[in-house]
Design a protein around this motif. Structure first.
Motif, short mmCIF file in Angstrom:
data_model
loop_
_atom_site.label_atom_id
_atom_site.label_comp_id
_atom_site.label_asym_id
_atom_site.label_seq_id
_atom_site.Cartn_x
_atom_site.Cartn_y
_atom_site.Cartn_z
N ILE A 1 0.85 -1.18 0.00
CA ILE A 1 0.00 0.00 0.00
C ILE A 1 0.90 1.24 0.00
CG2 ILE A 1 -1.84 1.22 1.22
CD1 ILE A 1 -2.49 -1.72 0.29
N GLU A 2 0.63 2.16 -0.92
CA GLU A 2 1.41 3.41 -0.93
C GLU A 2 1.00 4.25 0.26
OE1 GLU A 2 2.26 7.35 -3.69
OE2 GLU A 2 1.37 5.57 -4.62
N ILE A 3 1.99 4.66 1.04
CA ILE A 3 1.70 5.46 2.23
C ILE A 3 2.33 6.85 2.17
CG2 ILE A 3 1.34 3.48 3.74
CD1 ILE A 3 4.21 4.05 4.85
N LYS B 1 13.06 13.67 4.79
CA LYS B 1 11.72 14.13 5.13
C LYS B 1 10.72 13.18 4.48
CE LYS B 1 12.80 18.96 5.85
NZ LYS B 1 12.48 20.34 5.49
N PHE B 2 9.64 12.92 5.20
CA PHE B 2 8.61 12.00 4.74
C PHE B 2 7.30 12.75 4.61
CE2 PHE B 2 5.08 9.14 5.81
CZ PHE B 2 5.19 8.23 4.77
N ARG B 3 6.65 12.59 3.46
CA ARG B 3 5.34 13.18 3.20
C ARG B 3 4.35 12.04 3.05
NH1 ARG B 3 8.05 17.05 4.29
NH2 ARG B 3 8.71 18.74 2.96
N GLY B 4 3.47 11.86 4.02
CA GLY B 4 2.50 10.79 3.87
C GLY B 4 1.76 10.46 5.13
N GLU B 5 1.28 9.24 5.18
CA GLU B 5 0.42 8.75 6.25
C GLU B 5 1.19 8.66 7.58
OE1 GLU B 5 -2.78 7.95 5.98
OE2 GLU B 5 -3.01 7.96 3.81
N ILE C 1 9.85 -0.23 5.62
CA ILE C 1 9.08 0.28 4.48
C ILE C 1 9.66 -0.31 3.20
CG2 ILE C 1 8.29 2.42 5.56
CD1 ILE C 1 10.64 3.84 4.18
N TYR C 2 8.92 -0.18 2.13
CA TYR C 2 9.38 -0.60 0.82
C TYR C 2 9.56 0.66 -0.01
CZ TYR C 2 9.70 -3.12 -3.58
OH TYR C 2 10.14 -3.62 -4.78
N LEU C 3 10.76 0.90 -0.51
CA LEU C 3 11.04 2.05 -1.36
C LEU C 3 10.90 1.65 -2.82
CD1 LEU C 3 14.16 3.65 0.35
CD2 LEU C 3 11.78 4.42 0.48
N GLU C 4 10.19 2.47 -3.57
CA GLU C 4 9.93 2.23 -4.98
C GLU C 4 11.21 1.85 -5.73
OE1 GLU C 4 7.82 4.83 -8.49
OE2 GLU C 4 8.91 5.90 -6.93
N GLY C 5 11.21 0.66 -6.29
CA GLY C 5 12.32 0.21 -7.11
C GLY C 5 13.57 -0.23 -6.37
N LEU C 6 13.60 -0.07 -5.05
CA LEU C 6 14.81 -0.39 -4.29
C LEU C 6 14.62 -1.51 -3.27
CD1 LEU C 6 16.22 3.17 -3.61
CD2 LEU C 6 16.90 1.55 -5.37
N ALA D 1 4.01 0.24 2.32
CA ALA D 1 4.02 -0.67 3.46
C ALA D 1 3.25 -1.91 3.06
CB ALA D 1 3.36 -0.02 4.67
N ASP D 2 3.67 -3.05 3.57
CA ASP D 2 2.91 -4.27 3.35
C ASP D 2 1.60 -4.15 4.14
OD1 ASP D 2 4.90 -5.30 1.78
OD2 ASP D 2 5.72 -6.60 3.34
#
Length: 162
Positions: A4-6, A20-24, A33-38, A76-77
């Motif tokens: 789920i994209e958070i 810095k984190f922008r989100g839930e 967390i799971y980083l896009e593509g990494l 996040a899973d």
């Protein structure tokens, strides 16, 4: 396993690899967390500075490494998300749900906007192109909005869906 994209990674913060984190705000309850593509990264520490969330992730040791991650989507899973109280929902659980107005099929939720007030973004169903391209914003916490197992039910009030 569903991811789920958070949120997204914002700018690098400081010299020690902060991001810095922008989100839930659910990020505070996660260990990784799971980083896009990494792939997965463990969360070593989370801090708040001037109302902003700053993440420190395993393997991100300095500013230069952090700058390479700016803009990446954060996932996040679903299984890692903490359970919610009855009557609370994660945004992803609302997207795609059918919407009924005064008991009649109306459309479906295509997004949820966060801010001072959460708003459901609803795309109407209809035969015409104009009807299909129109979206409506409805306050989610309003007393005339009810979430049921088979959809979201809205009592129409004057001006709400004009």
């Amino acid at each position: 396993m569903r991811r789920i994209e958070i949120g997204r990674i914002g700018k690098a913060y400081g010299m020690a690899g902060g991001l810095k984190f922008r989100g839930e705000p659910v990020i505070f309850d996660l260990e990784r967390i799971y980083l896009e593509g990494l792939g997965y990264r463990a969360i070593e520490e989370i801090e708040e500075h001037s109302g902003e969330i700053v993440l420190f992730l395993t393997g991100v040791e300095g500013r230069q490494e952090a700058e390479q991650l700016v803009g990446l989507r954060v996932y996040a899973d679903q299984a890692d998300l903490p359970p919610l109280e009855e009557g609370e929902y994660y945004y992803f659980e609302l997207i795609g749900r059918p919407v009924f107005v005064d008991g009649q099929p109306f459309g479906e939720v295509v997004d949820v906007e966060d801010g001072a007030q959460e708003r459901l973004i609803i795309k109407a169903r209809g035969a015409s192109l104009r009807a299909q391209s129109k979206t409506y914003m409805v306050p989610f916490q309003a007393p005339y909005v009810k979430v049921e197992a088979d959809g979201i039910y809205i009592e129409s009030i004057p001006g709400l869906l004009d």
